[in-house]
Design an enzyme around this catalytic site. Structure first.
Site, PDB file in Angstrom:
ATOM      1  N   ASP A 215      71.614 -16.428   0.116  1.00  0.00           N
ATOM      2  CA  ASP A 215      71.426 -16.789  -1.290  1.00  0.00           C
ATOM      3  C   ASP A 215      69.987 -16.505  -1.720  1.00  0.00           C
ATOM      4  O   ASP A 215      69.039 -16.817  -0.987  1.00  0.00           O
ATOM      5  CB  ASP A 215      71.729 -18.294  -1.431  1.00  0.00           C
ATOM      6  CG  ASP A 215      71.819 -18.757  -2.864  1.00  0.00           C
ATOM      7  OD1 ASP A 215      72.728 -18.306  -3.574  1.00  0.00           O
ATOM      8  OD2 ASP A 215      70.983 -19.578  -3.285  1.00  0.00           O
ATOM      9  N   GLU A 264      70.615 -11.713  19.134  1.00  0.00           N
ATOM     10  CA  GLU A 264      70.796 -12.489  20.368  1.00  0.00           C
ATOM     11  C   GLU A 264      72.285 -12.615  20.696  1.00  0.00           C
ATOM     12  O   GLU A 264      72.651 -13.012  21.790  1.00  0.00           O
ATOM     13  CB  GLU A 264      70.229 -13.908  20.189  1.00  0.00           C
ATOM     14  CG  GLU A 264      68.721 -13.966  20.131  1.00  0.00           C
ATOM     15  CD  GLU A 264      68.223 -15.334  19.649  1.00  0.00           C
ATOM     16  OE1 GLU A 264      69.040 -16.267  19.477  1.00  0.00           O
ATOM     17  OE2 GLU A 264      67.003 -15.452  19.436  1.00  0.00           O
TER      18      GLU A 264
HETATM   19  C1  NOJ Z   1      72.986 -17.787  -6.368  1.00  0.00           C
HETATM   20  C2  NOJ Z   1      74.317 -18.460  -6.209  1.00  0.00           C
HETATM   21  O1  NOJ Z   1      75.318 -17.483  -6.168  1.00  0.00           O
HETATM   22  C3  NOJ Z   1      74.455 -19.410  -7.377  1.00  0.00           C
HETATM   23  O2  NOJ Z   1      75.752 -19.941  -7.453  1.00  0.00           O
HETATM   24  C4  NOJ Z   1      73.415 -20.495  -7.252  1.00  0.00           C
HETATM   25  O3  NOJ Z   1      73.483 -21.302  -8.402  1.00  0.00           O
HETATM   26  C5  NOJ Z   1      72.023 -19.893  -7.139  1.00  0.00           C
HETATM   27  N1  NOJ Z   1      71.956 -18.791  -6.243  1.00  0.00           N
HETATM   28  C6  NOJ Z   1      71.033 -20.949  -6.669  1.00  0.00           C
HETATM   29  O4  NOJ Z   1      71.276 -21.288  -5.340  1.00  0.00           O
END
Ligand code: NOJ
Length: 575
Positions: A215, A264
Site C-alpha cells: 500500500d 529467504e
Molecule cells: C491505498 C488503498 O488502496 C486505499 O484503500 C487506502 O485508503 C489508502 N491506500 C491508504 O492506506
C-alpha cells in the site's frame, strides 16, 4: 525464520514465476462473505467460499487488510500488523484459510500497509504517552506548530482524503497523516520501523503467504527539513525522486532490504507495488527484480473504452515491463474506484477529469447520463481483452457478477473517510467516495443480505443485487459469471509466452486485434456498429454472436458479424 535451501528443485523454480501471468482476485474481506452473522465478512466466510474461488479458475487471491482495525479507513488503519481482527477471525482461522486456498491451488497475497499505522497501534499510543523528542515520537512524524503558541499546523498541507494533514496532540505537538487523522505516517528514517516491517514480512511469509501488495509504496521515504514547504510549494516540486514526500529515490533502499527477506523463502515471496508516480520509468523502479518485482499500472482503469487509448496503454506497458524484466499488471476495478461496468456506462472522460455532480451517479438512469446495460457490455468486452493480454490480471470481487457501483447509499451510512473529509464540490470523479464498490456481495437471489450472511450487511445492498447474485448467474449460459469462468479456464490453457503481436490488418478504426502464441486471437470491437467477424474457431465471445455458426464453439468462415462493444477470442485456423 525460514532459510533458503541450498538446492532448488526444478518444480520449485518453475513455481517461482507463478505471479507473472496470474489471474489474481481481490477480496475485500469485510464485504465478501459473513460466516457468523454479525454483518461483517470474515475469514470463515472466505474459507466457505474456496470452492467458488476454485471454480472461478483463479491463480491467486489478494486479501485486503484483515488486521485489527477501528475501520477509520476500511482496515487500512492497522492497529497490529501481526494479528487478525477479532471481528473477522483468528490467526488459527488464517492458517486454515491459507491451507484451504493452497489445497485448491490458489496462492495468497496479503495487503501490507507500511506508510502508516492506526492511531490505536501500540507505538502510536506510546508516542502520545511519551514526551516531545522521545524515541517513541521519532517513529512517527511529529513537529511543533507555527504561530505564537504553536497553535497553527507546521504546514498548510491537506491529506489525500481532504482536510488537514496535521493533527495536534494534547501536549501541543502535531503529527503528520497523509490520509485520515487516524492514520499517522511512520518515520522511515527510524531503524526500528525497518526492523519491525521485516519482522512482519517474515511473520506472514512463515505462515505460508505467497506475496504482498504494498500500500502507498511511493510514500514511505520522506525528507523533511526544519522549515517545511507550503502546500503550493510542494505542489510545484517535480516528482523526479527529489520530492520531499512522494516517490523519493531512497524508497528503493527499503525495497532492496525487503527483497532480501523475500528471497529467504522458496519460492521467493512476491510483491506488487501500489505506486502512484509520474512516469512509466519511475514506476519501473518499483517493479525491478531487486525491489518489489511488480507494480500496479492503473492506466486502463483511468482510460475511456477506446481502441486508441487501449492500444497505446498496452504498448507502453509491455515495453516498460520488458525493460525491468517484470511482467505488467492490468486492473479495471478495485476497492478504490468506480466499478468498470458503471464507469463505461457514463459519458467518456477522454483522459480528463470530468466533474460529475454527486447526484449524477447517485440517480443513475439514462436521463442522468448513465447507461447501465452498455456499461456492462463494454465491461465484459474489456475484461476479455484484459484476460487475453500477457501479464497479471487483477480482478475485484463482484466484477465476475457484472456488479455495478451502488450509488444509493444514504449519506449517514457511508463509511469512506474520503467522503466525510471532502465536500461534494471537491470530491473527484465519482462524487460519492468508495463505499459503492464495497457493498457486501450478493450470493443468493433472496434471503437475509442476499446470502452474504445471516445478520445483515454493513453497507446497504440494493434490490437489483438479486439479479446479479451468484445464484442468479450460476450455470446460466451467457451470464457474466459463466463468461469469467470460461475465459479464465481458456486463458490458463492458451497462455504461454509473454508476447503479443498486433494484427494490423484487423486493427483499424474501432477494432483492436492481437494474437498470442499458438494462434490465440483476441478481437475487440470498441465501436457501436457491428464489424466483420474474422475467420477462425470461435472460443468465446463477451456478448452472444448472432449467427449459429459464429457462436461459441462454432467456426467463423467469414460473412458473420462481431457486434459493437464485444470481444471475441478465436483460434486461427490451422494454428
Ligand atoms: C491505498 C488503498 O488502496 C486505499 O484503500 C487506502 O485508503 C489508502 N491506500 C491508504 O492506506
Amino acid at each position: 525464520m525460514t532459510t533458503a535451501p541450498l538446492t532448488v528443485s526444478a518444480g520449485q523454480q518453475a513455481d517461482a514465476d507463478w505471479w507473472r501471468q496470474a489471474a489474481v482476485y481481490q477480496i475485500y474481506p469485510r464485504s465478501f462473505a459473513d460466516s457468523n452473522g454479525d454483518g461483517i465478512g470474515d475469514l470463515g466466510g472466505i474459507i466457505s467460499r474456496v470452492p467458488y474461488l476454485q471454480q472461478l479458475g483463479l491463480d491467486a487471491v489478494w486479501l485486503s487488510p484483515f488486521y485489527p482495525s477501528a475501520l477509520a479507513d476500511g482496515g487500512y488503519d492497522v492497529d497490529d500488523f501481526r494479528d487478525v481482527d477479532p471481528k473477522i477471525g483468528t490467526l488459527a482461522e488464517f492458517d486454515e484459510m491459507v491451507a484451504a486456498l493452497h489445497g485448491a491451488g490458489i496462492k495468497l497475497i496479503v495487503d501490507l500497509v507500511p506508510n502508516h499505522s492506526s492511531d490505536r497501534h501500540e507505538w502510536f499510543r506510546e508516542a502520545l504517552a511519551s514526551p516531545k523528542g522521545s524515541n517513541a515520537r521519532a517513529r512517527y512524524i511529529f513537529r511543533d506548530g507555527m504561530g505564537e503558541n504553536g497553535e497553527l499546523p507546521p504546514a498548510d498541507w491537506t491529506s489525500i482524503f481532504g482536510g488537514p494533514a496535521w493533527t495536534r496532540v494534547p501536549d501541543g505537538q502535531w503529527y503528520l497523516h497523509s490520509f485520515a487523522t487516524e492514520q499517522p505516517d511512520f518515520n522511515w528514517k527510524h531503524p526500528e520501523v525497518h526492523e519491525d516491517f521485516k519482522r512482519t514480512l517474515r511473520f506472514w511469509s512463515d505462515r505460508g503467504v505467497d506475496g504482498f501488495r504494498i500500500d502507498v509504496a511511493h510514500g514511505l521515504a520522506k525528507d523533511l527539513d526544519e522549515v517545511l514547504p507550503s502546500r503550493a510549494e510542494l505542489k510545484a516540486m517535480p516528482k523526479d525522486g527529489t520530492h520531499p514526500l512522494w516517490d523519493r529515490d531512497e524508497v528503493h533502499e527499503i525495497y532492496a532490504e525487503w527483497r532480501a527477506v523475500f528471497n529467504e523463502y522458496t519460492p521467493a515471496r512476491t510483491a506488487v507495488a501500489e505506486a502512484w508516480v509520474e512516469t512509466p520509468e519511475r514506476r519501473a523502479k518499483y517493479a525491478s527484480p531487486e525491489g518489489l518485482g511488480q507494480a500496479f499500472n492503473f492506466d486502463l482503469m483511468e482510460a475511456d473504452f477506446d481502441a486508441t487509448h487501449f492500444r497505446d496503454i498496452v504498448t507502453d506497458n509491455l515495453a516498460q515491463s520488458a525493460v525491468t524484466g517484470s511482467s505488467t499488471t492490468w486492473v479495471f476495478s478495485n476497492h478504490d474506484g468506480i466499478r468498470h461496468a458503471t464507469r463505461y456506462g457514463l459519458p467518456p472522460r477522454n483522459g480528463q477529469a470530468v466533474k460529475h455532480g454527486a447526484e449524477w451517479v447517485l440517480a443513475g438512469g439514462p436521463e442522468d447520463g448513465i447507461d447501465k446495460e452498455l456499461g456492462l457490455r463494454r465491461a465484459r468486452a474489456a475484461t476479455m481483452f484484459e484476460l487475453a493480454l500477457p501479464g497479471s490480471a487483477y480482478l475485484y470481487q463482484g466484477e465476475e457478477l457484472g456488479l455495478h457501483e451502488v450509488a444509493e447509499i444514504p449519506d449517514a451510512q457511508r463509511q469512506d473517510p474520503a467522503f466525510w473529509r471532502t465536500t461534494a464540490e471537491d470530491r473527484g470523479f465519482d462524487g460519492l467516495g468508495r463505499d459503492g464498490c464495497r457493498v457486501p456481495l450478493p450470493w443468493t437471489r433472496e434471503g437475509e443480505s442476499f446470502g452474504f450472511g445471516t445478520g445483515g450487511a454493513h453497507l446497504p445492498q440494493p434490490a437489483w443485487f438479486a439479479d446479479f447474485s451468484v445464484e442468479a448467474e450460476d450455470g446460466v449460459a451467457g451470464s457474466t459469471l459463466e463468461m469469467y469462468r470460461e475465459a479464465l479456464r481458456l486463458r490458463s490453457q492458451l497462455q504461454s509466452e509473454e508476447s503479443l503481436t498486433w494484427d494490423e490488418k484487423l486493427s483499424t478504426g474501432d477494432v483492436l486485434a492481437f494474437e498470442r502464441p499458438g494462434g490465440w486471437l483476441s478481437v475487440t470491437n470498441f465501436g457501436d456498429a457491428p464489424v466483420a467477424l474474422p475467420e477462425g474457431e470461435v472460443l468465446l465471445a463477451s456478448t452472444p454472436l448472432a449467427s449459429d455458426d459464429g457462436g461459441a464453439g462454432g467456426v467463423s468462415t467469414g460473412g458473420q458479424q462481431l457486434p459493437g462493444a464485444t470481444t471475441v477470442w478465436l483460434r486461427r485456423m490451422g494454428a
